[in-house]
Design a protein around this motif. Structure first.
Motif, PDB file in Angstrom:
ATOM      1  N   PHE A  93      -3.487  11.760  -2.323  1.00  0.00           N
ATOM      2  CA  PHE A  93      -3.981  13.188  -1.726  1.00  0.00           C
ATOM      3  C   PHE A  93      -3.133  14.299  -2.429  1.00  0.00           C
ATOM      4  O   PHE A  93      -1.840  14.023  -2.391  1.00  0.00           O
ATOM      5  N   THR A  94      -4.114  15.012  -2.858  1.00  0.00           N
ATOM      6  CA  THR A  94      -3.087  15.916  -3.828  1.00  0.00           C
ATOM      7  C   THR A  94      -3.528  17.413  -3.267  1.00  0.00           C
ATOM      8  O   THR A  94      -4.301  17.630  -2.278  1.00  0.00           O
ATOM      9  N   LYS A  95      -2.538  18.385  -3.600  1.00  0.00           N
ATOM     10  CA  LYS A  95      -2.326  19.677  -3.085  1.00  0.00           C
ATOM     11  C   LYS A  95      -2.391  19.662  -1.687  1.00  0.00           C
ATOM     12  O   LYS A  95      -2.986  20.632  -0.991  1.00  0.00           O
ATOM     13  N   VAL A  96      -1.444  18.841  -1.132  1.00  0.00           N
ATOM     14  CA  VAL A  96      -1.280  18.975   0.520  1.00  0.00           C
ATOM     15  C   VAL A  96      -0.386  19.660   0.739  1.00  0.00           C
ATOM     16  O   VAL A  96       0.973  19.935   0.310  1.00  0.00           O
ATOM     17  N   THR A  97      -0.465  20.756   1.399  1.00  0.00           N
ATOM     18  CA  THR A  97       0.426  21.612   2.041  1.00  0.00           C
ATOM     19  C   THR A  97       0.828  21.539   3.577  1.00  0.00           C
ATOM     20  O   THR A  97       1.957  22.001   3.928  1.00  0.00           O
ATOM     21  N   ASP A  98       0.101  20.718   4.158  1.00  0.00           N
ATOM     22  CA  ASP A  98       0.401  20.519   5.768  1.00  0.00           C
ATOM     23  C   ASP A  98       0.190  18.949   6.134  1.00  0.00           C
ATOM     24  O   ASP A  98      -0.546  18.441   5.698  1.00  0.00           O
ATOM     25  N   TYR A  99       1.552  18.501   6.570  1.00  0.00           N
ATOM     26  CA  TYR A  99       1.365  16.901   7.088  1.00  0.00           C
ATOM     27  C   TYR A  99       2.490  16.862   8.156  1.00  0.00           C
ATOM     28  O   TYR A  99       3.158  17.969   8.146  1.00  0.00           O
ATOM     29  N   ASN A 144       0.979  -1.215  -0.179  1.00  0.00           N
ATOM     30  CA  ASN A 144       0.086  -0.184  -0.073  1.00  0.00           C
ATOM     31  C   ASN A 144       0.847   1.260   0.014  1.00  0.00           C
ATOM     32  O   ASN A 144       1.896   1.358   0.578  1.00  0.00           O
ATOM     33  N   ILE A 145       0.381   2.224  -0.669  1.00  0.00           N
ATOM     34  CA  ILE A 145       1.272   3.432  -0.731  1.00  0.00           C
ATOM     35  C   ILE A 145       0.144   4.729  -0.557  1.00  0.00           C
ATOM     36  O   ILE A 145      -0.822   4.841  -1.270  1.00  0.00           O
ATOM     37  N   TYR A 146       0.704   5.646   0.174  1.00  0.00           N
ATOM     38  CA  TYR A 146      -0.043   6.751   0.301  1.00  0.00           C
ATOM     39  C   TYR A 146       0.760   7.809  -0.476  1.00  0.00           C
ATOM     40  O   TYR A 146       1.856   8.192  -0.040  1.00  0.00           O
ATOM     41  N   PHE A 147       0.387   8.395  -1.514  1.00  0.00           N
ATOM     42  CA  PHE A 147       1.010   9.505  -2.079  1.00  0.00           C
ATOM     43  C   PHE A 147       0.322  10.945  -1.901  1.00  0.00           C
ATOM     44  O   PHE A 147      -0.708  11.383  -1.867  1.00  0.00           O
ATOM     45  N   ILE A 148       1.201  11.581  -1.161  1.00  0.00           N
ATOM     46  CA  ILE A 148       1.136  12.981  -0.481  1.00  0.00           C
ATOM     47  C   ILE A 148       1.687  13.661  -1.529  1.00  0.00           C
ATOM     48  O   ILE A 148       2.985  14.037  -1.573  1.00  0.00           O
ATOM     49  N   ASN A 149       0.739  14.641  -2.211  1.00  0.00           N
ATOM     50  CA  ASN A 149       1.341  15.229  -3.509  1.00  0.00           C
ATOM     51  C   ASN A 149       1.287  16.828  -3.227  1.00  0.00           C
ATOM     52  O   ASN A 149      -0.088  17.137  -2.931  1.00  0.00           O
ATOM     53  N   ILE A 150       2.432  17.623  -3.390  1.00  0.00           N
ATOM     54  CA  ILE A 150       2.181  19.005  -3.037  1.00  0.00           C
ATOM     55  C   ILE A 150       1.434  19.597  -4.296  1.00  0.00           C
ATOM     56  O   ILE A 150       1.035  20.678  -3.962  1.00  0.00           O
ATOM     57  N   GLU A 151       1.369  18.944  -5.400  1.00  0.00           N
ATOM     58  CA  GLU A 151       0.663  19.401  -6.711  1.00  0.00           C
ATOM     59  C   GLU A 151      -0.350  18.668  -6.675  1.00  0.00           C
ATOM     60  O   GLU A 151      -1.052  18.316  -5.959  1.00  0.00           O
ATOM     61  N   VAL A 209      10.922   5.546  15.732  1.00  0.00           N
ATOM     62  CA  VAL A 209      11.131   5.170  14.022  1.00  0.00           C
ATOM     63  C   VAL A 209       9.833   5.828  13.647  1.00  0.00           C
ATOM     64  O   VAL A 209       8.765   5.995  14.345  1.00  0.00           O
ATOM     65  N   VAL A 210       9.542   6.072  12.168  1.00  0.00           N
ATOM     66  CA  VAL A 210       8.754   6.503  11.528  1.00  0.00           C
ATOM     67  C   VAL A 210       7.321   5.401  11.708  1.00  0.00           C
ATOM     68  O   VAL A 210       7.618   4.249  11.524  1.00  0.00           O
ATOM     69  N   LYS A 211       6.390   5.970  12.222  1.00  0.00           N
ATOM     70  CA  LYS A 211       4.985   5.140  12.511  1.00  0.00           C
ATOM     71  C   LYS A 211       3.752   5.504  11.675  1.00  0.00           C
ATOM     72  O   LYS A 211       3.035   4.759  11.464  1.00  0.00           O
ATOM     73  N   TYR A 212       3.869   6.873  11.405  1.00  0.00           N
ATOM     74  CA  TYR A 212       2.457   7.285  11.126  1.00  0.00           C
ATOM     75  C   TYR A 212       2.940   8.759  10.181  1.00  0.00           C
ATOM     76  O   TYR A 212       3.745   9.516  10.317  1.00  0.00           O
ATOM     77  N   ILE A 213       2.058   8.836   9.286  1.00  0.00           N
ATOM     78  CA  ILE A 213       1.875  10.304   8.630  1.00  0.00           C
ATOM     79  C   ILE A 213       0.495  10.929   8.989  1.00  0.00           C
ATOM     80  O   ILE A 213      -0.421  10.281   8.657  1.00  0.00           O
ATOM     81  N   LYS A 214       0.439  12.104   9.365  1.00  0.00           N
ATOM     82  CA  LYS A 214      -0.710  13.034   9.570  1.00  0.00           C
ATOM     83  C   LYS A 214      -0.969  14.161   8.543  1.00  0.00           C
ATOM     84  O   LYS A 214      -0.336  14.635   8.279  1.00  0.00           O
ATOM     85  N   ILE A 215      -2.237  13.898   7.967  1.00  0.00           N
ATOM     86  CA  ILE A 215      -2.738  14.972   7.118  1.00  0.00           C
ATOM     87  C   ILE A 215      -4.151  15.280   7.697  1.00  0.00           C
ATOM     88  O   ILE A 215      -5.172  14.687   7.612  1.00  0.00           O
ATOM     89  N   GLY A 216      -4.036  16.688   7.793  1.00  0.00           N
ATOM     90  CA  GLY A 216      -5.162  17.295   8.614  1.00  0.00           C
ATOM     91  C   GLY A 216      -5.235  16.534   9.963  1.00  0.00           C
ATOM     92  O   GLY A 216      -4.694  16.145  10.680  1.00  0.00           O
TER      93      GLY A 216
END
Length: 167
Positions: free
Chosen positions: A114-120, A95-102, A127-134
């Motif tokens: 996830f497109t046009k993401v400016t805040d994460y 699985n891949i979450y693509f957090i695109n700033i464009e 170690v890395v365990k999560y990424i938070k978007i909003g």
């Protein structure tokens, strides 16, 4: 049989049949070929998540993608990351979450866009365990940061490049 040498490369001469790599300590290495295995360089200075480097954060999908076979990863990138990283990782990670700033999206089945993401926010204790978007928290095994990641500099300035890649 390869001999490994560590040093700061300050110059590379590729014009002649015998190639030269010169280090800051003055040592010079000659050979018929030079293999560049330098990964990418993040274009952003002082990236605040450098703490996680080699703890689940990577700047090079091709270099480190195999560590995530069958796992869940996030790619933080721009439109170029679709072809440079996301499509490559789609053949490795489950699985891949693509957090695109464009605004470009991947069409791969195992990619959530996830497109046009400016805040994460990247998180985890050691170690890395999560990424938070909003308000959404996505559990991940690793994160690939691919924004302006092929922005080579230093000794590479002596070498002809095209779109950030060695020609």
């Amino acid at each position: 049989g390869a001999k490994y040498v560590t040093g700061n490369v300050i110059s590379i001469k590729l014009e002649n049949k015998i190639k030269k790599v010169i280090l800051s300590d003055g040592k010079e290495y000659n050979g018929k070929s030079v293999i560049f295995a330098i990964g990418g360089k993040v274009g952003q200075n002082n990236f605040k998540y450098d703490y996680y480097l080699n703890k689940g954060l990577s700047y090079c999908a091709i270099c480190d993608g195999s560590f995530y076979k069958g796992k869940t990863v996030a790619v933080i990138g721009d439109n170029d990351a679709v072809e440079n990283s996301v499509d490559y990782l789609a053949n490795i990670a489950d699985n891949i979450y693509f957090i695109n700033i464009e605004d470009k999206e991947s069409t791969r089945e195992n990619v959530e866009n996830f497109t046009k993401v400016t805040d994460y926010e990247i998180g985890g204790k050691d170690v890395v365990k999560y990424i938070k978007i909003g308000e959404k928290i996505l559990d991940v095994d690793g994160v690939f940061y691919e924004v302006d990641s092929n922005n080579f500099s230093g000794f590479i300035n002596e070498i002809t490049t095209e779109n950030g890649y060695i020609k």
